[in-house]
Design a protein around this motif. Structure first.
Motif, PDB file in Angstrom:
ATOM      1  N   ASP A   9       0.655  -5.109   5.347  1.00  0.00           N
ATOM      2  CA  ASP A   9       1.359  -6.243   5.318  1.00  0.00           C
ATOM      3  C   ASP A   9       0.247  -7.434   5.704  1.00  0.00           C
ATOM      4  O   ASP A   9       0.029  -7.411   6.955  1.00  0.00           O
ATOM      5  CB  ASP A   9       2.377  -6.080   6.607  1.00  0.00           C
ATOM      6  N   GLY A  10      -0.028  -8.348   4.862  1.00  0.00           N
ATOM      7  CA  GLY A  10      -1.038  -9.293   4.905  1.00  0.00           C
ATOM      8  C   GLY A  10      -0.807 -10.344   6.031  1.00  0.00           C
ATOM      9  O   GLY A  10      -1.619 -10.878   6.647  1.00  0.00           O
ATOM     10  N   LEU A  11       0.899 -10.304   6.569  1.00  0.00           N
ATOM     11  CA  LEU A  11       1.014 -11.422   7.358  1.00  0.00           C
ATOM     12  C   LEU A  11       1.002 -10.784   8.975  1.00  0.00           C
ATOM     13  O   LEU A  11       1.006 -11.516   9.885  1.00  0.00           O
ATOM     14  CB  LEU A  11       2.415 -11.892   7.213  1.00  0.00           C
ATOM     15  N   LYS A  12       0.867  -9.389   8.926  1.00  0.00           N
ATOM     16  CA  LYS A  12       0.646  -8.750  10.245  1.00  0.00           C
ATOM     17  C   LYS A  12      -0.515  -7.599  10.036  1.00  0.00           C
ATOM     18  O   LYS A  12       0.056  -6.347  10.086  1.00  0.00           O
ATOM     19  CB  LYS A  12       2.200  -8.236  10.563  1.00  0.00           C
ATOM     20  N   PHE A  13      -1.658  -8.048   9.729  1.00  0.00           N
ATOM     21  CA  PHE A  13      -2.571  -7.000   9.269  1.00  0.00           C
ATOM     22  C   PHE A  13      -2.757  -5.833  10.397  1.00  0.00           C
ATOM     23  O   PHE A  13      -2.816  -6.383  11.510  1.00  0.00           O
ATOM     24  CB  PHE A  13      -3.924  -7.771   9.044  1.00  0.00           C
ATOM     25  N   SER A  14      -2.470  -4.769   9.848  1.00  0.00           N
ATOM     26  CA  SER A  14      -2.955  -3.446  10.600  1.00  0.00           C
ATOM     27  C   SER A  14      -4.104  -2.900  10.590  1.00  0.00           C
ATOM     28  O   SER A  14      -4.655  -2.313   9.765  1.00  0.00           O
ATOM     29  CB  SER A  14      -1.691  -2.328  10.325  1.00  0.00           C
ATOM     30  N   ARG A  15      -5.151  -3.313  11.499  1.00  0.00           N
ATOM     31  CA  ARG A  15      -6.452  -2.905  11.706  1.00  0.00           C
ATOM     32  C   ARG A  15      -6.330  -1.430  11.808  1.00  0.00           C
ATOM     33  O   ARG A  15      -7.097  -0.833  11.217  1.00  0.00           O
ATOM     34  CB  ARG A  15      -7.093  -3.347  12.744  1.00  0.00           C
ATOM     35  N   SER A  16      -5.667  -0.992  12.500  1.00  0.00           N
ATOM     36  CA  SER A  16      -5.405   0.539  12.779  1.00  0.00           C
ATOM     37  C   SER A  16      -5.181   1.392  11.509  1.00  0.00           C
ATOM     38  O   SER A  16      -5.722   2.331  11.197  1.00  0.00           O
ATOM     39  CB  SER A  16      -4.349   1.051  13.737  1.00  0.00           C
ATOM     40  N   ALA A  17      -4.352   1.114  10.558  1.00  0.00           N
ATOM     41  CA  ALA A  17      -4.118   1.657   9.403  1.00  0.00           C
ATOM     42  C   ALA A  17      -5.139   1.544   8.408  1.00  0.00           C
ATOM     43  O   ALA A  17      -5.594   2.634   7.786  1.00  0.00           O
ATOM     44  CB  ALA A  17      -2.918   1.048   8.823  1.00  0.00           C
ATOM     45  N   THR A  18      -5.757   0.630   8.521  1.00  0.00           N
ATOM     46  CA  THR A  18      -7.046   0.344   7.667  1.00  0.00           C
ATOM     47  C   THR A  18      -8.237   1.532   8.355  1.00  0.00           C
ATOM     48  O   THR A  18      -9.054   2.070   7.481  1.00  0.00           O
ATOM     49  CB  THR A  18      -7.459  -1.023   7.800  1.00  0.00           C
ATOM     50  N   GLU A  19      -8.380   1.421   9.533  1.00  0.00           N
ATOM     51  CA  GLU A  19      -9.485   2.140  10.096  1.00  0.00           C
ATOM     52  C   GLU A  19      -9.008   3.964  10.197  1.00  0.00           C
ATOM     53  O   GLU A  19      -9.911   4.788   9.619  1.00  0.00           O
ATOM     54  CB  GLU A  19      -9.494   2.077  11.541  1.00  0.00           C
ATOM     55  N   TYR A  20      -7.691   4.108   9.932  1.00  0.00           N
ATOM     56  CA  TYR A  20      -7.437   5.454   9.714  1.00  0.00           C
ATOM     57  C   TYR A  20      -7.622   5.854   8.348  1.00  0.00           C
ATOM     58  O   TYR A  20      -8.147   6.908   7.811  1.00  0.00           O
ATOM     59  CB  TYR A  20      -5.746   5.927  10.205  1.00  0.00           C
ATOM     60  N   ALA A  21      -7.258   4.842   7.396  1.00  0.00           N
ATOM     61  CA  ALA A  21      -7.561   4.929   5.914  1.00  0.00           C
ATOM     62  C   ALA A  21      -9.038   5.070   5.391  1.00  0.00           C
ATOM     63  O   ALA A  21      -9.204   5.794   4.819  1.00  0.00           O
ATOM     64  CB  ALA A  21      -6.849   3.816   5.252  1.00  0.00           C
ATOM     65  N   VAL A  22     -10.009   4.402   6.227  1.00  0.00           N
ATOM     66  CA  VAL A  22     -11.236   4.559   5.863  1.00  0.00           C
ATOM     67  C   VAL A  22     -11.667   5.908   6.497  1.00  0.00           C
ATOM     68  O   VAL A  22     -12.672   6.731   5.807  1.00  0.00           O
ATOM     69  CB  VAL A  22     -12.050   3.417   6.836  1.00  0.00           C
ATOM     70  N   LEU A  23     -11.161   6.422   7.628  1.00  0.00           N
ATOM     71  CA  LEU A  23     -11.606   7.708   8.181  1.00  0.00           C
ATOM     72  C   LEU A  23     -11.140   8.796   7.098  1.00  0.00           C
ATOM     73  O   LEU A  23     -11.784   9.598   6.790  1.00  0.00           O
ATOM     74  CB  LEU A  23     -10.869   8.025   9.593  1.00  0.00           C
ATOM     75  N   VAL A  24     -10.081   8.677   6.627  1.00  0.00           N
ATOM     76  CA  VAL A  24      -9.440   9.685   5.666  1.00  0.00           C
ATOM     77  C   VAL A  24     -10.154   9.675   4.481  1.00  0.00           C
ATOM     78  O   VAL A  24     -10.373  10.812   3.639  1.00  0.00           O
ATOM     79  CB  VAL A  24      -7.925   9.542   5.346  1.00  0.00           C
ATOM     80  N   ALA A  25     -10.681   8.499   3.988  1.00  0.00           N
ATOM     81  CA  ALA A  25     -11.347   8.340   2.877  1.00  0.00           C
ATOM     82  C   ALA A  25     -12.772   8.898   2.727  1.00  0.00           C
ATOM     83  O   ALA A  25     -13.177   9.502   2.017  1.00  0.00           O
ATOM     84  CB  ALA A  25     -11.388   6.979   2.387  1.00  0.00           C
ATOM     85  N   ARG A  26     -13.220   8.867   4.154  1.00  0.00           N
ATOM     86  CA  ARG A  26     -14.517   9.565   4.442  1.00  0.00           C
ATOM     87  C   ARG A  26     -14.375  11.026   4.213  1.00  0.00           C
ATOM     88  O   ARG A  26     -14.939  11.727   3.688  1.00  0.00           O
ATOM     89  CB  ARG A  26     -15.235   9.115   5.690  1.00  0.00           C
TER      90      ARG A  26
END
Length: 277
Positions: A9-26
């Motif tokens: 949700d660009g109006l309530k950016f979830s840094r946590s979701a992005t960080e978990y997504a980066v972890l999973v992608a790695r």
């Protein structure tokens, strides 16, 4: 290479979701797609709360929409900065469509969806899980990783197993997606107070697990699953990734018993991996 999508949700950016997504992608050597849910019916403001001060009502709405657009643009830049810093392959999808429809359509072509468990796609607060999350979980076409608002490194994995095919299916999907994840694994079961503490389908399950997680440990508790699992995970596994099966239930049973996923979403601050057929 796996395709991992993260709903944002660009109006309530979830840094946590992005960080978990980066972890999973790695961990999965996957390609990450940021799906920015820019629903044209959703704004950071309520039209009914706007009070004209200078200019027309239309001018005020246009100004607030421009402000929202800038916030959403910044969210995309923040997402890209995190991905570049982590050196993961990524791209961005932005579509001004109904958020539920867009996300469910994207899930058809994804191996995993990652989303903040508190997501509402609304400027109003809502209980966990929100109506938006309930609809997504009931209709999603790929496994889902629900993540908390605060990012924590994962210490271990707990596979919830009740002897039903749905719980085994979830374990199969998890092991396929996270085949390179090097974390301790525990299989957790709960049986009624008058039952023994043997694992359901003990021989078959351990034979299966030996091929996927040969070092897994097994825990069987007596009691009510919603109570025992929450208590056990809070005390023993505060930074675990929890794996569980089907979210879908028939409407009659929902009147009498909450989904286990709903209970865990509300009570725990750990990621939940949910997969159903």
């Amino acid at each position: 290479m796996k395709k991992i999508i993260v709903a944002i949700d660009g109006l309530k950016f979830s840094r946590s979701a992005t960080e978990y997504a980066v972890l999973v992608a790695r961990e999965t050597k996957g390609h990450l797609v940021g799906v920015f849910l820019e629903d044209f019916t959703y704004h950071s403001f309520s039209v009914y709360s706007l009070v004209p001060d200078e200019g027309s009502f239309e001018d005020i709405v246009r100004k607030r929409e421009d402000e929202d657009r800038k916030v959403r643009d910044q969210a995309v830049r923040d997402f890209e900065d995190i991905c570049r810093a982590a050196k993961v392959e990524y791209n961005v999808h932005r579509d001004e469509n109904f958020a539920r429809k867009q996300l469910l359509h994207e899930s058809i072509y994804a191996d995993l969806l990652i989303i903040d468990k508190t997501e509402t796609m609304s400027h109003f607060d809502a209980e966990i899980p929100s109506d938006f999350m309930k609809e997504v979980l009931l209709n999603v076409e790929c496994p889902v990783l629900l993540v908390p608002q605060d990012f924590e490194e994962l210490e271990n994995v707990v596979l919830l197993y009740d002897g039903e095919p749905s719980s085994v299916f979830a374990i199969k999907m998890f092991s396929s997606l996270f085949e390179g994840l090097n974390k301790p694994v525990e299989v957790l079961s709960v049986k009624s107070p008058d039952e023994n503490l043997h694992l359901p389908d003990n021989r078959l399950m351990k034979e299966f697990m030996k091929r996927h997680y040969p070092k897994a440990v097994y825990t069987v508790l007596n009691g009510t699953p919603e109570v025992e699992i929450v208590e056990y995970l809070k005390n023993k596994n505060p930074n675990a990734l929890i794996v569980l099966g089907a979210y879908r239930r028939n409407m009659v049973s929902r009147w009498f018993r909450n989904s286990m996923a709903d209970v865990l979403m509300r009570e725990l601050k750990t990621p939940l991996f949910i997969a159903h057929k």
